[in-house]
Enzyme design. Structure first.
Site: not given
Length: 412
Positions: A163, A200, A407
């Site tokens: 991603t 993870t 973000n």
């Protein structure tokens, strides 16, 4: 990885050449789940008679694929395949999310001739959006027809699950079981929302060893504690965390005794640690890899909590981003951990340079060598809390403006 994204400065030179693992075939395709111009759907198929072990997120808002995997692992179904998509987490999607996982696994089962319960699934990406089932189901026949076992298939599968990652992450090792050579391959994705509370974000491991499920689960869980559970990028546990280990049994007979698996444990640990550190090297906005080593803890668990407190401190991470030898922030983070510490015996070193001793800064302390070390891209922080013999090692990265930029615009 989206087109045009700049690769992390901490990235390895290239994806490693992963050798074939007997019984494992892989394929990847552009299904259009979210991304355009890149693969975003991956299928791995394991031969009949394989076993599987897994560790999954402990998040109370775990995604539908995690819940599906948890049920199949608990039921001890023999695995047939693994289907992974990128771009959509299928998390917080209610009953439709659960139905969509089953539909995609039914499609794989129909293509491969196995039951849906023998298909494991994982998803990563945006939370709260319904999974686009039609393009995934539609792409399954193409995946089934293009399965391969060579190194290019491994590289393509590893790239399909990314991603915000800036590079694909892979590792391999070999081990001997009762005189027979076995291979362990693995690939992982992860860049943000990383402080695993089990694994993870996504990590998949494959071996041609023959290992019964109880032993496989025990070995995986143990290696996980010193690899994926020992990293942090931002202190956030994902809703999608999934780590699966498949053993096809094609290369070596089942071991006669537990001691026969010692070299396999070593190889698996090496692969998982390599992948875990690569995740940190690809931390969102990261420019420095930070290793925090703690000794003198009341026990290993206490040492780990202290190491994580240092690794997760925004003040420590931003100081290191700025190459500022502000060791007082490390003292703060050690005390913040809530574990026993003997301040009179607390020792801190940065880059091998002692900073404190006997509960205070070392006399005639010279920051120049620390500043030189902090100017590099690999930083070592060592802490002795002076209580007992507990030890831990954690890997993290610095906190930069790049993390905020990524973000702030994640969904777009």
């Amino acid at each position: 990885m989206s087109a045009g994204v700049k690769k992390s400065p901490l990235a390895p030179d290239a994806f490693p050449a992963l050798p074939p693992v007997a019984g494992v075939r892989l394929a990847a395709v552009e299904a259009g789940v979210k991304y355009r111009g890149r693969d975003d759907l991956m299928l791995a198929v394991v031969g009949e008679g394989a076993t599987v072990a897994g560790v999954l997120t402990r998040s109370a808002t775990a995604g539908a694929p995690v819940l599906w995997c948890r049920r199949q692992l608990q039921a001890e179904h023999r695995p047939c395949a693994l289907l992974v998509n990128a771009g959509n987490a299928n998390t917080f999607t209610g009953e439709p999310g659960a139905r969509h996982v089953r539909q995609t696994c039914e499609a794989v089962g129909a293509a491969l001739g196995c039951r849906p319960e023998q298909v494991l699934a994982a998803s990563t990406g945006v939370i709260g959006e319904l999974l686009p089932v039609a393009p995934i189901v539609g792409a399954v026949p193409q995946l089934a027809e293009s399965l391969a076992a060579d190194s290019s298939a491994w590289a393509r599968a590893a790239a399909a699950i990314l991603t915000t990652d800036t590079f694909a992450k892979g590792a391999t090792a070999q081990a001997a079981i009762a005189g027979q050579t076995v291979t362990v391959n693995g690939f992982a994705k992860g860049s943000g929302m990383i402080e695993p509370n089990m694994a993870t974000m996504l990590a998949f491991l494959f071996t041609d060893a023959a290992i019964a499920r109880p032993a496989l689960q025990s070995i995986l869980a143990d290696a996980n504690e010193r690899s994926f559970n020992a990293i942090s990028v931002d202190g956030d546990t994902s809703t999608s965390d999934t780590c699966l280990l498949f053993a096809t049994g094609r290369a070596a007979d089942a071991p006669a005794a537990s001691a026969d698996l010692d070299d396999f444990r070593r190889a698996l640990q090496a692969v998982m640690t390599d992948l875990a550190v690569q995740v940190v090297r690809d931390g969102e906005g990261a420019t420095k890899l930070i290793t925090v080593e703690v000794c003198g803890g009341e026990d290993d668990r206490a040492a780990m909590r202290i190491a994580k407190s240092v690794a997760n401190s925004p003040l420590v991470k931003t100081a290191i981003a700025g190459a500022d030898a502000n060791w007082g922030r490390i003292v703060m983070a050690v005390g913040h951990a809530g574990q026993r510490v003997d301040p009179a015996r607390l020792k801190i070193a940065i880059g091998g340079v002692p900073v404190t001793d006997h509960g205070r800064r070392i006399d005639d302390f010279d920051e120049a060598p620390l500043n030189r070390h902090l100017g590099g891209d690999e930083i070592l922080i060592e802490v002795d809390v002076g209580v007992a013999s507990g030890r831990a090692r954690v890997w993290t990265c610095d906190l930069t403006r790049g993390y905020i930029d990524i973000n702030a615009d994640y969904r777009s």
